[in-house]
Write a protein that holds these residues in place. Sequence first.
Motif: not given
Length: 164
Positions: A46-47, A70, A72-73, A97-99, A124
């Motif tokens: 995720r990161t 997945y 996201s960071s 999925s990148l926030r 996103s």
Amino acid sequence: MSSSSFDSYNRDMIIPNQQRIHSIEILNSFMYDDEILSLSNKISLRTLIVENIERNRIKYLLNQLTSLSYLSSLTISTVDRVENKFPIYQQIFHLLSLRYCRLSLGDNQHYSNISSCTNNKQSSIEHLVIDDKIKCSELNDFLSNHPQLRRLSLNLYCGFQYTQ
């Protein structure tokens, strides 16, 4: 951490648990080698923080990111200046999925073209930090393709050029 220590740690800890890894921070240049640390099998990642990567290794890194559904960071900083940042921005802005994204791709003395990086696809990303000079004239197009953007940090250049 030395290369031999990391090899041992990678073999004994990372590889057997690669499905469970949620966060990776890569700080040493020898860890960028695809034989040593492949990201494609880390499906739960995720990161990802990649510091001091050489510009010639970014392409390989970006190709691996597409398999991380997945993620996201993302934080990437380079050791040396990247000449053509457009393809890097384009590929990163298409990660579904990148926030959060923080990019520092070398010195920020040159202007980057970001207006058409998304090719009319909406990104996103909610929090974006770009350590680069961006022209004011490109900002409107860029923002229209980033409707989820809540925080933006960049070096905005709104100066005027004089011609004689």
